[in-house]
Design a protein around this motif. Structure first.
Motif, PDB file in Angstrom:
ATOM      1  N   VAL A 128      39.937  42.881  40.857  1.00 20.97           N
ATOM      2  CA  VAL A 128      39.235  42.010  39.907  1.00 20.97           C
ATOM      3  C   VAL A 128      37.822  42.524  39.636  1.00 20.97           C
ATOM      4  O   VAL A 128      37.381  42.609  38.495  1.00 20.97           O
ATOM      5  CB  VAL A 128      39.172  40.561  40.455  1.00 20.97           C
ATOM      6  CG1 VAL A 128      38.306  39.693  39.547  1.00 20.97           C
ATOM      7  CG2 VAL A 128      40.569  39.995  40.583  1.00 20.97           C
ATOM      8  N   ARG A 129      37.126  42.892  40.725  1.00 22.32           N
ATOM      9  CA  ARG A 129      35.761  43.405  40.582  1.00 22.32           C
ATOM     10  C   ARG A 129      35.787  44.705  39.790  1.00 22.32           C
ATOM     11  O   ARG A 129      36.429  45.668  40.200  1.00 22.32           O
ATOM     12  CB  ARG A 129      35.164  43.715  41.952  1.00 22.32           C
ATOM     13  CG  ARG A 129      34.927  42.500  42.816  1.00 22.32           C
ATOM     14  CD  ARG A 129      34.481  42.937  44.193  1.00 22.32           C
ATOM     15  NE  ARG A 129      34.382  41.824  45.112  1.00 22.32           N
ATOM     16  CZ  ARG A 129      34.650  41.918  46.418  1.00 22.32           C
ATOM     17  NH1 ARG A 129      35.011  43.061  46.951  1.00 22.32           N
ATOM     18  NH2 ARG A 129      34.537  40.867  47.191  1.00 22.32           N
ATOM     19  N   LEU A 188      39.919  33.003  42.842  1.00 15.16           N
ATOM     20  CA  LEU A 188      39.326  34.194  43.451  1.00 15.16           C
ATOM     21  C   LEU A 188      38.897  33.938  44.902  1.00 15.16           C
ATOM     22  O   LEU A 188      38.793  34.859  45.699  1.00 15.16           O
ATOM     23  CB  LEU A 188      38.098  34.652  42.667  1.00 15.16           C
ATOM     24  CG  LEU A 188      38.313  35.032  41.202  1.00 15.16           C
ATOM     25  CD1 LEU A 188      37.019  35.564  40.615  1.00 15.16           C
ATOM     26  CD2 LEU A 188      39.404  36.074  41.063  1.00 15.16           C
ATOM     27  N   LEU A 212      40.804  41.324  45.319  1.00 18.74           N
ATOM     28  CA  LEU A 212      39.457  41.130  44.783  1.00 18.74           C
ATOM     29  C   LEU A 212      38.893  42.429  44.237  1.00 18.74           C
ATOM     30  O   LEU A 212      38.254  42.449  43.191  1.00 18.74           O
ATOM     31  CB  LEU A 212      38.527  40.617  45.884  1.00 18.74           C
ATOM     32  CG  LEU A 212      38.497  39.113  46.091  1.00 18.74           C
ATOM     33  CD1 LEU A 212      37.704  38.794  47.340  1.00 18.74           C
ATOM     34  CD2 LEU A 212      37.880  38.426  44.888  1.00 18.74           C
ATOM     35  N   MET A 266      41.480  34.873  47.536  1.00 19.11           N
ATOM     36  CA  MET A 266      42.098  36.197  47.394  1.00 19.11           C
ATOM     37  C   MET A 266      41.810  37.142  48.543  1.00 19.11           C
ATOM     38  O   MET A 266      40.747  37.083  49.151  1.00 19.11           O
ATOM     39  CB  MET A 266      41.598  36.847  46.115  1.00 19.11           C
ATOM     40  CG  MET A 266      42.569  36.743  44.991  1.00 19.11           C
ATOM     41  SD  MET A 266      41.943  37.690  43.615  1.00 19.11           S
ATOM     42  CE  MET A 266      42.879  36.924  42.317  1.00 19.11           C
TER      43      MET A 266
END
Lengths: 678, 315
Positions: A93-94, A82, A90, A85
């Motif tokens: 992902v978040r 991460l 990101l 990234m």
């Protein structure tokens, strides 16, 4: 799950290092932290404020606020780093792969956007649902996290919900995009114990049902025992101990963990006179740390500890600790001092002090507030904040006042200080009713009752030196000459265990624990006969709580002061109190000796509070069937008819909904207000 | 909402009575009067008294007050003392110009100020302080400059040297291009002060909101930074900005008086100054009444905007 992914952990954090580049210097918040988390696993990260646990969590999401930055290390989520990234990746992902639940539900939701809009927008983005599907899913999620009437709730705004409800909304939000991992940063710290227990059970159920991994950040070892399978203990930016929850509680290896576990008072068994305490204060993270950060407070420290920072190494089975001394304080404890609880003598029994006149008696004490009636509204409602309570406090004793927020504890305290005037009833202090005092008589009464406040960070004027802070009550009451006052102030600061050099400092130069000592010194300045301590330890670091509790207990013994101790922390209340009063919606529901109430709670609400309080023992926690009480505290302006607790009580009958039970004598030392108590 | 509007209107009554009385008395406390202004040094004795009588100033003060108030109750603002023209007609001619200038000023300065204030806050939040410092320094500078001095400076540059914008002449609503050219300079002067203030407030408000937990929540759910600013930060920071913009409107009404005079714009500011100079009581009283109404109207408007933005606000 395929065997291939089983090999790789879900999350692997490797040598993570996060610094904050402030003007005063570099704060090394996270130092070479490594751990792994598998799918479906529940892991806790424990530490006090400044230990770097939250900075670590925010580093995982790359959401550090300025001037923080991740210096080095790797954060691998299913093998993808991460840290390298791009922002767009990101942002996928978040929320999409890692859901987050933050500490304070009161401030973590946008106050001017409806619950529905806040939930829906993330699902539209991550799950590519259309608005209608997203709204349907949002309603399902709210139901799943235990919010009734979910369709209507979507249109509510955060301010229309209670703290517990808001935290459920945040959990629903974290779940909404089907993440693989949920990061929960102190998710229950701002909540009442009964609500905390509900939320922890909810998170536990969710991870079992969905197979999501959970990373739970907390300062509360009791919660860890209830919740986690794996634990990392952080101190001053490092993981100092890492292992399974059973190992950690059964044979802690690091002196910090070992000492911390000893400082927590138990809610069962004999009570020691003093708690074991960890000396000193957590290190100032702005200063560079040489050697082991815990060395100055450690009983087992050897000279080498101050030179060399120990690395995590395997101590026992798979359990790791970062300590040079094998066995930690266990290795030296026998020779230094009797630290075990068993070694300490129990408190003298109440029965020994007979025939003393109470220093404080409350009779039918009542405080009603009227909500404003205006030109266009009908007449205001009456809020029965405190309703005909009767208590008494003997000289040199401690009365613990327990209850959830909104139960009337603080209003009672304000009336005892006469910062608020009772609507009815008597407050008899040393034989004099002070409920209606005015003018000079009121001023001279104020010497008798003094207060220690909850938050030592906001209860001092930041522009005043410690000397002037402690001296202020003496000046107000016009006591002594300048020299007399100076001597008294020096005497007071030594009484609370601080050096006189602190007198010339400002509050901001002191740590939380030191400030709370100053707060106590100020309360003692007028030689009061009663001290009211309103949650005096809840704003303090776990490792200094015991110091403050011991100080209060010592002062009570030495100076013969009586203490009214208000807290929601049941283990501390039990430790320090002789008698306990449990309040619910302005009424006292149970009242009696501390030992008796903890051994055998009679009122269903007291029972619920005790069930809800987590115990730092994973084996006991597992065995315990946790009987939760549901729902929130009803509004004090509109309490249920009959018994106020009837809406949440597991034993409720028709009679409870109609008649209000009165506080009746049960045994010699006990009064209970319940039809079903026996 | 309707309930609130009625309450506000009821509150208006004492305010109006207060304003009317205060202005009535204040005007009569200034030395000199309309007769003196008109007559100059030419009349004296009986002739002066006769003129005073003719202008309706011969009767006792309380009678003048009663006459004025009863007139107001019939929505009759009377005629000017000096020229004998109906006051309402003068105000109706002048008001649209002033209102247009004021509204344009508020709109333009809000758009510019909120933009730069937000950028400054956004960058400051990320630790890039240079833009923030530059903005703070610039706005301070503009704020400290007296508006009449800036007006002269602008006239010197844009009218006399460059010849872009005229500094005098009529205002014609039917020709927007020409009109904008005509009011460009006064707009610049008025906007400069407003932008400085609103930008500073916006910066502070947005910076504070960017530190709030719900901003972190939004970011933790993958909302891109810019959208966080637009979706969450700006709306939450709007309250103090609107408060200030509303107050600014009040200041602006003051500002227009001087600016209109300097650029000889025939708005109510100019009307007021002429009225004061000639001690024309009825004219001044009525113009100030109009100002009071505008001010209260703007106040009500900001309250409604509050309610629209923040559901927690109770009117």
């Amino acid at each position: 799950m395929t065997p291939g992914t089983q090999m790789n952990p879900l999350l692997q954090v490797d040598q993570l290092r996060t610094y904050f580049h402030t003007r005063e210097g570099v704060v090394r918040a996270v130092n070479d932290v490594s751990f792994t988390l598998n799918s479906g696993e529940r892991m806790a990260v424990v530490g006090e404020s400044g230990s770097g646990k939250s900075a670590m969590a925010m580093s995982l999401l790359q959401l550090l606020s300025y001037p923080g930055s991740v210096e080095s290390g790797r954060v691998l989520l299913e093998g993808r780093d991460l840290l390298g990234m791009k922002e767009e990746e990101l942002n996928h992902v978040r929320g999409g792969e890692i859901g987050t639940v933050f500490q304070d539900p009161m401030t973590s939701l946008d106050p001017i956007m409806s619950i529905g809009d806040q939930l829906v927008s993330h699902m539209i983005r991550h799950l590519r649902l259309n608005p209608r599907q997203a709204r349907e899913r949002a309603a399902q999620l709210l139901t799943q996290v235990g919010i009734p009437d979910s369709e209507a709730r979507l249109r509510s705004y955060p301010y229309e919900l209670s703290g517990g409800m808001r935290q459920r909304v945040l959990i629903a939000m974290a779940l909404s995009c089907k993440p693989k991992l949920i990061l929960a940063d102190e998710p229950t710290t701002a909540l009442d114990v009964t609500i905390q227990a509900q939320i922890v059970e909810l998170l536990k159920d969710i991870s079992t049902e969905t197979g999501m991994a959970l990373l739970f950040i907390t300062h509360d070892l009791g919660l860890v025992a209830r919740f986690a399978q794996k634990v990392a203990v952080m101190y001053a930016g490092r993981i100092v101990e890492y292992g399974s929850v059973y190992d950690l509680f059964e044979r802690p290896q690091h002196p910090y963990t070992q000492s911390l576990l000893r400082t927590i008072p138990s809610i069962k068994g004999p009570r020691p006179k003093r708690l074991m305490q960890i000396g000193g204060f957590p290190p100032d993270m702005r200063q560079p740390i040489e050697g082991c950060a815990f060395a100055d407070r450690c009983l087992a420290a050897v000279p080498q500890c101050r030179l060399e920072a120990p690395e995590l190494e395997v101590k026992h089975g798979r359990q790791q600790a970062a300590c040079l001394v094998d066995g930690g304080i266990e290795a030296v404890i026998g020779q230094t001092m009797p630290l075990h609880r068993e070694g300490a003598e129990p408190l003298p029994q109440d029965e020994l002090r007979v025939e003393t006149r109470p220093v404080l008696e409350l009779q039918q004490l009542t405080r009603h507030f009227k909500t404003d009636a205006s030109l266009f509204k009908r007449e205001g409602r009456t809020v029965r904040a405190v309703d005909e309570i009767e208590l008494s406090l003997d000289p040199g004793q401690t009365l613990g006042l327990v209850g959830e927020s909104g139960c009337g504890k603080s209003t009672t305290a304000r009336m005892l200080l006469r910062l608020d005037t009772p609507t009815a009833g008597e407050i008899v202090v040393e034989g004099v009713d002070i409920a209606k005092l005015k003018g000079e008589a009121l001023k001279s009464f104020r010497r008798k009752v003094q207060m220690v406040f909850q938050d030592p960070y906001s209860s001092f004027n930041p522009k005043m030196k410690i000397r002037d802070i402690i001296m202020e009550p003496l000046q107000v009451m016009d006591i002594g000459t300048r020299e007399d006052r100076e001597l008294k102030v020096q005497d007071l600061i030594r009484t609370v265990g601080l050096d006189t050099v602190y007198l010339d400092r400002y509050p901001s130069q002191l740590s939380g624990g030191q400030r709370q000592r100053i707060g106590i010194a100020r309360a003692l300045a007028l030689d009061p006969s009663i001290i009211i301590a309103d949650e005096p330890t809840s704003a303090l670091d776990v490792s200094v709580r015991a110091q403050v509790i011991n100080l209060l207990a010592d002062l009570r013994e030495r100076l013969g002061i009586s203490i009214l101790f208000i807290s929601h922390d049941l283990s501390i209340v039990r430790h320090i109190s002789d008698k306990i009063a449990v309040m619910y919606l302005g009424k006292i529901v149970e009242y009696g000796s501390a030992d008796a109430i903890f051994e055998d709670p009679k009122h269903p609400y007291t029972q619920a509070l005790l069930y809800a309080a987590p115990v730092p023992d994973p084996v006991a926690e597992e065995k315990r069937t946790i009987r939760l009480i549901g729902g929130d505290l009803p509004s004090p302006s509109n309490p249920p008819p009959g018994c106020h607790f009837s809406t949440r009580c597991p034993m409720v009958t028709d009679r409870c909904k109609q008649d209000q039970p009165v506080l009746e004598q049960m045994a010699d030392t006990r009064k209970v207000a319940c039809f079903h108590a026996s | 909402m309707a309930d609130y509007a009625w309450r506000k209107l009821l509150q208006l009554i004492p305010t109006v009575i207060g304003v009317v009385t205060l202005v009535f008395l204040a005007m009569r406390m200034i030395p000199g009067n309309a007769t003196g202004f008109m007559a100059g040094d030419n009349l004296s004795g009986d002739a002066l008294a006769a003129m005073t009588e003719r202008l309706g100033l011969g009767i006792p003060m309380w009678q003048q007050y009663v006459n004025y108030v009863t007139g107001l109750l019939r929505f009759d603002l009377g005629t000017t003392i000096v020229t004998g023209l109906p006051v309402s007609q003068l105000i109706l001619e002048a008001l649209p110009i002033t209102v247009m200038v004021a509204v344009l000023t508020v709109l333009i300065s809000c758009v510019i100020a909120v933009t730069i204030g937000t950028i400054a806050a956004y960058l400051a939040n990320k630790g890039k302080k240079w833009f923030d410092q530059l903005i703070t320094w610039l706005t301070m500078l503009v704020d400290l400059m007296p508006s009449f001095w800036m007006a002269l400076l602008l006239m010197l540059t844009f009218t006399l040297t460059l010849g872009w914008f005229p500094a005098s002449g009529t205002i014609n609503f039917s020709d927007p291009g020409q009109m904008l050219q005509r009011i460009a300079l006064p707009l610049m002067v008025l906007c400069a002060g407003q932008i400085a203030m609103i930008a500073r407030i916006t910066r502070t408000a947005v910076l504070e909101v960017l530190g709030e937990d719900y901003i972190r929540t939004a970011r933790a759910f993958g909302l891109p930074q810019l959208r966080v600013v637009f979706r969450h930060a700006l709306k939450n920071a709007a309250m103090p900005v609107i408060t200030v913009a509303g107050l600014a409107f009040g200041n602006l009404l003051n500002g227009t008086i001087i600016t209109e005079f300097i650029f000889s714009i025939p708005g109510i500011g100019t009307l007021l100054i002429n009225g004061i100079n000639s001690r024309d009581y009825t004219l001044v009283q009525s113009v100030i009444l109009v100002y009071a109404f505008l001010f209260i109207l703007v106040n009500m408007l900001t309250d409604f905007i509050y309610k629209y933005i923040d559901p927690r606000v109770r009117l």
